[in-house]
Design an enzyme around this catalytic site. Sequence first.
Site, PDB file in Angstrom:
ATOM      1  N   LYS A 170      -2.640   6.805  -1.952  1.00 57.20           N
ATOM      2  CA  LYS A 170      -1.280   7.361  -2.018  1.00 57.20           C
ATOM      3  C   LYS A 170      -0.413   6.442  -1.154  1.00 57.20           C
ATOM      4  O   LYS A 170      -0.424   6.527   0.060  1.00 57.20           O
ATOM      5  CB  LYS A 170      -1.281   8.793  -1.471  1.00 57.20           C
ATOM      6  CG  LYS A 170      -0.182   9.700  -1.994  1.00 57.20           C
ATOM      7  CD  LYS A 170       1.234   9.212  -1.778  1.00 57.20           C
ATOM      8  CE  LYS A 170       1.723   9.408  -0.368  1.00 57.20           C
ATOM      9  NZ  LYS A 170       3.044   8.743  -0.142  1.00 57.20           N
ATOM     10  N   PRO A 204       4.415  14.819   1.852  1.00 52.97           N
ATOM     11  CA  PRO A 204       4.070  16.233   2.020  1.00 52.97           C
ATOM     12  C   PRO A 204       3.524  16.897   0.744  1.00 52.97           C
ATOM     13  O   PRO A 204       3.035  18.021   0.807  1.00 52.97           O
ATOM     14  CB  PRO A 204       5.413  16.878   2.412  1.00 52.97           C
ATOM     15  CG  PRO A 204       6.256  15.744   2.895  1.00 52.97           C
ATOM     16  CD  PRO A 204       5.823  14.541   2.119  1.00 52.97           C
ATOM     17  N   GLU A 245      -4.334   4.858  11.991  1.00 55.44           N
ATOM     18  CA  GLU A 245      -3.625   3.723  12.601  1.00 55.44           C
ATOM     19  C   GLU A 245      -2.193   4.194  12.782  1.00 55.44           C
ATOM     20  O   GLU A 245      -1.471   4.363  11.803  1.00 55.44           O
ATOM     21  CB  GLU A 245      -3.652   2.507  11.668  1.00 55.44           C
ATOM     22  CG  GLU A 245      -5.027   1.965  11.356  1.00 55.44           C
ATOM     23  CD  GLU A 245      -5.657   1.223  12.518  1.00 55.44           C
ATOM     24  OE1 GLU A 245      -4.952   0.961  13.520  1.00 55.44           O
ATOM     25  OE2 GLU A 245      -6.853   0.928  12.432  1.00 55.44           O
ATOM     26  N   CYS A 279       4.047  -2.083  13.702  1.00 64.43           N
ATOM     27  CA  CYS A 279       3.550  -1.088  14.671  1.00 64.43           C
ATOM     28  C   CYS A 279       3.033  -1.749  15.934  1.00 64.43           C
ATOM     29  O   CYS A 279       3.111  -1.179  17.005  1.00 64.43           O
ATOM     30  CB  CYS A 279       2.463  -0.255  14.012  1.00 64.43           C
ATOM     31  SG  CYS A 279       1.279  -1.263  13.153  1.00 64.43           S
ATOM     32  N   GLU A 371       8.723   4.830  20.025  1.00 63.08           N
ATOM     33  CA  GLU A 371       8.687   3.755  19.041  1.00 63.08           C
ATOM     34  C   GLU A 371       9.986   3.762  18.248  1.00 63.08           C
ATOM     35  O   GLU A 371      10.349   4.781  17.662  1.00 63.08           O
ATOM     36  CB  GLU A 371       7.503   3.971  18.103  1.00 63.08           C
ATOM     37  CG  GLU A 371       7.370   2.868  17.110  1.00 63.08           C
ATOM     38  CD  GLU A 371       6.129   3.017  16.256  1.00 63.08           C
ATOM     39  OE1 GLU A 371       5.981   4.079  15.628  1.00 63.08           O
ATOM     40  OE2 GLU A 371       5.323   2.089  16.223  1.00 63.08           O
TER      41      GLU A 371
END
Length: 464
Positions: A170, A204, A245, A279, A371
């Site tokens: 997905k 979702p 992750e 990230c 972040e």
Amino acid sequence: MKPHDGMYIDGEWRPAAGTETIDVVNPADEQVFATVPAGTDADVDAAVRAARAALPGWAGTAPADRAARIAALRDVLAGRRDEIAETVAAELGAPLAFAQAVHADLPIKVAGSYAELAAGHAFEERIGNSTVFHEPVGVVGAITPWNYPLHQIVAKVAPALAAGCTVVLKPAEDTPLVAQLFADSVHEAGLPAGVFNLVTGLGPVAGQALVAHPGVDLVSFTGSTAVGKQIAATAGAAVKRVALELGGKSANVILPTADLAKAVNVGVANVMSNTGQTCSAWTRMLVHRERYDEAVALAAAAAAKYVPGERIGPVVNAEQQARVRGYIEQGIAEGARLVAGGPEAPRALGYWVSPTIFADVTPGMTIAQEEIFGPVLSILAYEDEDDALRIANGTVYGLAGAVWAGDDAEAVAFARRMETGQVDINGGRFNPLAPFGGYKQSGVGRELGPHGLAEYLQTKSLQF
Ligand code: NAD
């Protein structure tokens, strides 16, 4: 590439179960240029069933044959390099040269690494009077983000296939086209039907259905810490394996003996790369008080080279643009000093953000803790090495980092004390075989190389 209006399930493109669609928008000009279907529970269920049905055959395929299929997949991806780069440039907004060099070439390299690892891995070992088999975990539900869209897919699918697992992917809502291109490539490479399946859709809805599906044995997720926590809770309740992750707030620690100009220039480039949507980006630069002003001046000059539309693209969507801008405004409100960029968008059309550098950032400020996921660097001053370490380790995250010093041994001694999963020493290059993953709230598990393969294996011991 031409978008598909269905899901790739059991070796073919099938009509989606529902009628909802997702618009694919070019972040550089806000134009909708494609749509893909938004998957439902029914699509996910069909994909998981196909993956389960294909599992015994693929798990029972000799590793050398699995390796050959992954090598074929690598070759197909390599043959479509320009198409990959153009697709990622359009749906993510990445400058084309960066899309070629990173968004296309990195996943091609990683796919190649798993062709080799599958061929050479010891799937069986002898421990005393036992034979230990390393067997595939089963059906993998892979959920990926948009920031390195093909790399994140390959970093999950290639080791899963190498291990003998089957997969339902997905991908992120913002970058579904390169995922469809990947599914086409799997098909062209001749992988057996059901071994890899793709369901595009909303997190979702389709993502949640995949995580909750009883036919999924392992969920491998890359994305935000908030969603990762929910996924871990759902998977944990079903005693499913989970690999996460997640986010980061990594420190670039410049020790007093370092080559300051090099450390600052590489540090700024690291944060601006992919428009700050990395990230593992070193979004906090830590400089000794005595060299602080010099470092700030160097960073401001380096930031000027990142001209929007040339070396740096827009951020991925309007929400992300508003979020990054909100952080910049908060940095100003909390007393940080702007030395480059600012909250105003450099262009009216598209999701542009000015490359931004803050000085006089203190460790407790929001911009030093959370972040941001945009082209924003915070420069902090430290008094001595212990202070630098406290600041470096003083967030909930622990994904990456860098240390610069006069020699590698001094940098390594500092890196050993950092609570983080990977550290670049004096500008060390990214290694696609080294384990990638986080300490603390940056995640659970590791991707890439042999450690990434191990995530998809479980052991069975036979005693003699
Ligand atoms: P996100 O968490 O919103 O989405 C990631 C993926 O999860 C998408 O495919 C999304 O559709 C899906 N998802 C969303 N809600 C879900 C739910 N309830 N159940 C199941 N799936 C769901 O993150 P994003 O905005 O796509 O990506 C940005 C974030 O990802 C940043 O915080 C970044 O640090 C993190 N990230 C981490 C790494 C890493 O390797 N550690 C890599 C890339 C991105």
